[in-house]
Design an enzyme around this catalytic site. Sequence first.
Site, PDB file in Angstrom:
ATOM      1  N   SER A 181       0.861  -1.184   0.000  1.00  0.00           N
ATOM      2  CA  SER A 181       0.000   0.000   0.000  1.00  0.00           C
ATOM      3  C   SER A 181       0.895   1.231   0.000  1.00  0.00           C
ATOM      4  O   SER A 181       2.054   1.169   0.432  1.00  0.00           O
ATOM      5  CB  SER A 181      -0.879  -0.009   1.255  1.00  0.00           C
ATOM      6  OG  SER A 181      -1.508   1.237   1.461  1.00  0.00           O
ATOM      7  N   TYR A 214      -2.663  -0.839  10.360  1.00  0.00           N
ATOM      8  CA  TYR A 214      -2.637  -1.200   8.944  1.00  0.00           C
ATOM      9  C   TYR A 214      -1.340  -0.714   8.288  1.00  0.00           C
ATOM     10  O   TYR A 214      -0.656  -1.481   7.600  1.00  0.00           O
ATOM     11  CB  TYR A 214      -3.853  -0.596   8.238  1.00  0.00           C
ATOM     12  CG  TYR A 214      -3.935  -0.903   6.758  1.00  0.00           C
ATOM     13  CD1 TYR A 214      -4.442  -2.123   6.316  1.00  0.00           C
ATOM     14  CD2 TYR A 214      -3.512   0.030   5.808  1.00  0.00           C
ATOM     15  CE1 TYR A 214      -4.518  -2.407   4.962  1.00  0.00           C
ATOM     16  CE2 TYR A 214      -3.588  -0.251   4.453  1.00  0.00           C
ATOM     17  CZ  TYR A 214      -4.094  -1.472   4.031  1.00  0.00           C
ATOM     18  OH  TYR A 214      -4.170  -1.746   2.692  1.00  0.00           O
ATOM     19  N   LYS A 266       1.694  -2.989   6.630  1.00  0.00           N
ATOM     20  CA  LYS A 266       2.097  -2.849   5.239  1.00  0.00           C
ATOM     21  C   LYS A 266       3.562  -2.411   5.118  1.00  0.00           C
ATOM     22  O   LYS A 266       4.259  -2.802   4.179  1.00  0.00           O
ATOM     23  CB  LYS A 266       1.170  -1.862   4.517  1.00  0.00           C
ATOM     24  CG  LYS A 266      -0.256  -2.383   4.345  1.00  0.00           C
ATOM     25  CD  LYS A 266      -0.309  -3.654   3.496  1.00  0.00           C
ATOM     26  CE  LYS A 266      -1.725  -4.096   3.192  1.00  0.00           C
ATOM     27  NZ  LYS A 266      -1.765  -5.289   2.316  1.00  0.00           N
TER      28      LYS A 266
END
Length: 302
Positions: free
Chosen positions: A173, A186, A190
């Site tokens: 991401s 998150y 990532k």
Amino acid sequence: MLNVIFRLLFLFVLAIYFYILEIFKLFSPAKRKDVRNEIVLITGAGHGIGREIALEFGRLGARVVIWDINKSTNDATAEEIKRNGGTAYSYVCDLTKTDDIRTTADKVRREIGDPYILVNNAGILTGGELLKLKEAHIRRTFEINTLSHFWTCQEFMPAMLKDNRGHIVTIASMSAMSGTAYLVDYSSSKYAALGFAEALNEELRTMGKTGVYTTTVCPMFVDTGLVKQPKDRAGRILTPKEVALSTVDGVLTNEEIVYVPKRMKFQMTLSGFFPRDMIKYTKKLSGVGIEPQYEPTTFKTD
């Protein structure tokens, strides 16, 4: 002193050489490899980016193996591939359980064979203030977004290393390049996935396995349902198909890092020349981010 000057001159010449190579790549399209009859395994293929990647590989004639925890959506993806004339095999697998990964991997090897393209796509996002996240949310985020990559690679890399051919894809991401508020868990997962892929790439080169490639995909916000209220004044929200097409193209051309949209590659290169405070300010001006969307009992997966 002369030694230091010589080293600086060498680095300068080296930089010019690699910049020329990059410019050459822009005007000389890379040769695309043929994936017909190749076994491609994709995690999190029940919907979103994973589903679109599976459909695209199916259209290219690959034998597509799809994993997801949701049997009905995974089967639906497999059926669509078959309706389009492709070959697909659907398996239910819980990526938070290493025993389940090992058992399902053994089943794939027995029933179909060794996949030589592995797409670690499955992901989960909660989206909320760090202090409101429960331990279960944080652990599950890392189990799926990061740790599962270790276990799938340990299962399927041996065949790739033995034959010195294969491809490992990491769906990361842009949050792996720039941490985002309300995405602390998150973004961290990532970042870790990006580091995993980068270190793995170097390890493969060090081992002399030049036929095994890695591709890391870094998209901006994608309309998969993971983020309820994404914000980006300077751009737009991507579709899963856009990201999938860029991913597959990156695999076919052995591209190491794929930015979606492509302009992000230029922006990331430029950012290396600017002060960090300026980067933070421009990010604030662009309005990139999300609104808190924490739901205590709900996990959102790709």
